[in-house]
Scaffold this motif. Sequence first.
Motif, PDB file in Angstrom:
ATOM      1  N   HIS A 179       0.654  -0.955  -0.324  1.00 54.53           N
ATOM      2  CA  HIS A 179       0.521  -0.041   0.499  1.00 54.53           C
ATOM      3  C   HIS A 179       0.569   1.477  -0.234  1.00 54.53           C
ATOM      4  O   HIS A 179       0.514   2.232  -0.213  1.00 54.53           O
ATOM      5  N   GLY A 180       2.261   1.014   0.678  1.00 53.24           N
ATOM      6  CA  GLY A 180       2.543   2.239   0.814  1.00 53.24           C
ATOM      7  C   GLY A 180       2.773   2.682   2.069  1.00 53.24           C
ATOM      8  O   GLY A 180       1.635   2.532   3.141  1.00 53.24           O
ATOM      9  N   SER A 181       2.745   4.446   2.883  1.00 47.98           N
ATOM     10  CA  SER A 181       2.248   4.984   3.994  1.00 47.98           C
ATOM     11  C   SER A 181       1.056   5.255   3.484  1.00 47.98           C
ATOM     12  O   SER A 181       0.210   4.819   2.842  1.00 47.98           O
ATOM     13  N   TYR A 182       0.388   5.255   4.405  1.00 52.40           N
ATOM     14  CA  TYR A 182      -1.029   5.235   5.533  1.00 52.40           C
ATOM     15  C   TYR A 182      -1.096   7.108   5.495  1.00 52.40           C
ATOM     16  O   TYR A 182      -0.653   7.387   6.453  1.00 52.40           O
ATOM     17  N   VAL A 183      -1.889   7.978   4.681  1.00 47.69           N
ATOM     18  CA  VAL A 183      -1.523   9.450   5.087  1.00 47.69           C
ATOM     19  C   VAL A 183      -3.652   9.720   5.600  1.00 47.69           C
ATOM     20  O   VAL A 183      -4.218   9.281   4.943  1.00 47.69           O
ATOM     21  N   ARG A 243      -5.284  13.411   6.111  1.00 47.38           N
ATOM     22  CA  ARG A 243      -5.552  14.305   6.479  1.00 47.38           C
ATOM     23  C   ARG A 243      -3.983  15.327   6.497  1.00 47.38           C
ATOM     24  O   ARG A 243      -3.383  16.279   7.863  1.00 47.38           O
ATOM     25  N   GLY A 244      -3.035  14.820   5.666  1.00 48.20           N
ATOM     26  CA  GLY A 244      -1.731  15.126   5.674  1.00 48.20           C
ATOM     27  C   GLY A 244      -0.255  14.491   6.371  1.00 48.20           C
ATOM     28  O   GLY A 244       0.384  14.767   6.900  1.00 48.20           O
ATOM     29  N   ASP A 245      -1.125  13.693   7.862  1.00 49.64           N
ATOM     30  CA  ASP A 245      -0.632  13.035   8.859  1.00 49.64           C
ATOM     31  C   ASP A 245      -0.142  11.426   8.466  1.00 49.64           C
ATOM     32  O   ASP A 245      -0.833  10.448   7.902  1.00 49.64           O
ATOM     33  N   THR A 246       0.937  11.013   8.491  1.00 47.59           N
ATOM     34  CA  THR A 246       1.543   9.817   8.152  1.00 47.59           C
ATOM     35  C   THR A 246       1.514   8.576   9.385  1.00 47.59           C
ATOM     36  O   THR A 246       1.506   9.070  10.339  1.00 47.59           O
ATOM     37  N   LEU A 247       0.708   7.695   8.724  1.00 48.48           N
ATOM     38  CA  LEU A 247       0.021   6.891  10.522  1.00 48.48           C
ATOM     39  C   LEU A 247       1.277   6.440  10.646  1.00 48.48           C
ATOM     40  O   LEU A 247       1.658   5.669   9.561  1.00 48.48           O
ATOM     41  N   ALA A 248       0.913   5.547  11.767  1.00 49.46           N
ATOM     42  CA  ALA A 248       2.012   4.528  13.006  1.00 49.46           C
ATOM     43  C   ALA A 248       2.304   3.584  12.182  1.00 49.46           C
ATOM     44  O   ALA A 248       0.258   3.050  12.430  1.00 49.46           O
ATOM     45  N   ILE A 249       3.047   2.260  12.139  1.00 50.24           N
ATOM     46  CA  ILE A 249       2.660   0.516  11.704  1.00 50.24           C
ATOM     47  C   ILE A 249       3.088   0.089  13.094  1.00 50.24           C
ATOM     48  O   ILE A 249       4.423   0.345  12.965  1.00 50.24           O
TER      49      ILE A 249
END
Length: 783
Positions: free
Chosen positions: A737-741, A743-749
């Motif tokens: 998927h790549g990064s999960y964003v 509203r401009g914030d990259t979510l922790a995984i």
Amino acid sequence: MNPDLIPLAARGTALLPAALALVSGWGILPVWIGVMTGGFVAGSGEAVQRHDRLSAMADNPYSVARILMWEGPAILRITGWPAPASNDRWRSPARLIQLGDGQGELLPEPGQGLMLSGRGDPPHPGSCLAGSLELSVPSRASLSGSFDYRLFLAGRGLKWKGRLAEWKFISGGGPASSLGGDVLGPLRAGIVDRINGLLPEREAKMANAVLLGIRDTDSRRASRPFSELGLAHLFAVSGLHVGILLGIIVLPGQWAGLSPGHRLVPIIGLLPVYVLLTGMPGSVVRAASLGFLALLATGLGRPGQALRLIGLLFWAGTVWDPFQNLDTGLKLSYLAAGGILGVSTLTNGLRFSSHRVLGPLFTGIAVSTAAQWFTLPLVAGSFGRISSLSLIANLVAVPLFGLAVWCVVLALLTASIWTGGAVALGSLSWLLFRLLAGLAGYISQGTSGFPIGLPHPGIGLLLFWILLSSGGLYSLMLHLRKKLSGYATLGISLFVVSVGIVTFGPLSWNLGSSEKVTAWQFDVGQGDCALLVFPDSWSLLIDTGGLFGFGGSGSDGPLNRTVLPLLQRHGISKIDGVVLTHGHLDHTGGARVLNEKMKVGAWFVSGRADRPLAGQADSTRIAFPTAGEALHRWEQWEVRIVYPPGPLPLDFDENNHSLVVVLSRAGQDLAVWSGDLELEGEHLLVSGGRAPAGVQVWKAGHHGSNTSGSADLMDLLDPELILISCGVGNGYKHPSHGSYVVRGDTLAIARTDLQGTIRLEWDLNGDLTWWTRDTSPQIIGLP
């Protein structure tokens, strides 16, 4: 701590207990101190070096993980007898001699040990092989208390696992190679052929396993019922087998009236040969060394030194190789032997009664009880369960087993001079092996050995065990001073053991909590499996992972290896609900074995997920829930289904049949598991108006694939943490998927392939604490 200082520190810890063993007959105390301190120090070194020995890595947090490798030409020496492995391969311990120019992330060095596998005719010990070698790091335990292959090999001096391709024998093996190929190889093969000629196939494989340590799939299957009854030691070549062999060698000399010194002569000649024939496993080397030293002490007129000798032998091994203390088998054998000898010292040779029948019976009970008691903390930490029938099983099985082994050995010895006698002895051993196998199979089939789950013991439990041990030993001292009868002493000892097992077992079962909602996202490779436990002990399993092997045949998989042992540790024999999100094998692979080994209150399925249950589970317990159905409620907490909205078209992709499970508190959604739901299904979920909003954690759909995690769903969920369940080096290239964003914030995984099983706990206010094998606890407040 500097890893280079670990062996030095472990050797330093040997000095005081070794001195104590020298001046005291209480060798069990140095042994126990040694097992704990040496194991701790060596284990600390292993922990320190973990980051230097990662087994897998990803180029970035969102790319597929790959196995760390080294590939190149190498020369190796085989250091043990090869054993059959899967897919027509053999497996053997080996040592790196020379490495050519290779490539990869790992940095192997000559002299390091490895567990080697290859194809073709198995090599003999001492032989040198040259070929193209692939090296990797053994896997770690995905969950505390599950099998740790890395520590298993480390305790045997092996750092890597390797695979040879296109190998060949080379010269230069030296005397060891000549001995293995020219002498021991034919001798071992001849013994195997004679055993195969004396016994039917199944019993012959059992005899080869118990005498020579030759294990294959059939012998492992035959030994499984014994393991469930606490009789696994019968099939692990160890002190019991060495003792039987010593008895066969010593008794004729004793009957002939030879002095203790003269009885040592055949032992000096035969015992080393037997050790070599078994492949020199640590258990046999230790048992042979201890047996020889004990007989030597008797021959020198110092028969009471066995307990002191075992303490010195343990510490000699620790000084020589501190990391041997990572070997669970070593610790078990020393603690069991030390416990039996310690109790024997305090009971005048384990004599509780002079009665002809009761005397031997009480002695047998004392031996079995002492061995189980002194190994109890280690069994709890390493295996997580004990059979409640093991005491009785050992009393019945060990004498019959010993007689069967005697018959086989005597048949081998007489085969060349008295064929009729050898056949008769072989027939008797066949009857005994068949009787033992029949009894073990019959009892374990109906009871599984009545296992008692044993969670990992903490420091408080260990201190309580020491207190109970002190009470039991004090009663034995009173018996030795004739202030307590043998019957009373035996009764007190059994009471102490019973209290200990109940304390280590049922009183310690705490998989759930009365003050927390607990969840695990298990590391099951390329699959999915999660467990949710409520404060009222209601449990829900979400998917069951896949199966091992190509094509997914059989029943062995991550659920059987990782999840079920965790449940059994805590005495759980029933799962209240199981969700099979959809009908793909990586989610339903463990369903059949779960149905066989656990009681399941209800199955919640979607799509074709009911197919693995056909003819297995009661159809009245299988439901096809749809959006809005609650699976369980407890006070303000609820777990419910929010997808699918209703029956879906048959031609709908199976992934988009996935049930979506939501955990909520007081109407606030906190966690979401969405199976393999993809973009089309996510659109239905969002447009249907039942999608959860503002959650703490989301288990990513379809293993973090780019076919899930749409922007619309992410905006609604807005999770603080995303869990990704996938396997190292999987062929699907997950996650993609790549990064999960949002509203401009990259979510922790957090990823199971790189971080292992993920643990989550909610307090009753809804605040979440989560952690993994390699990360410290982190807190996520209410949305």
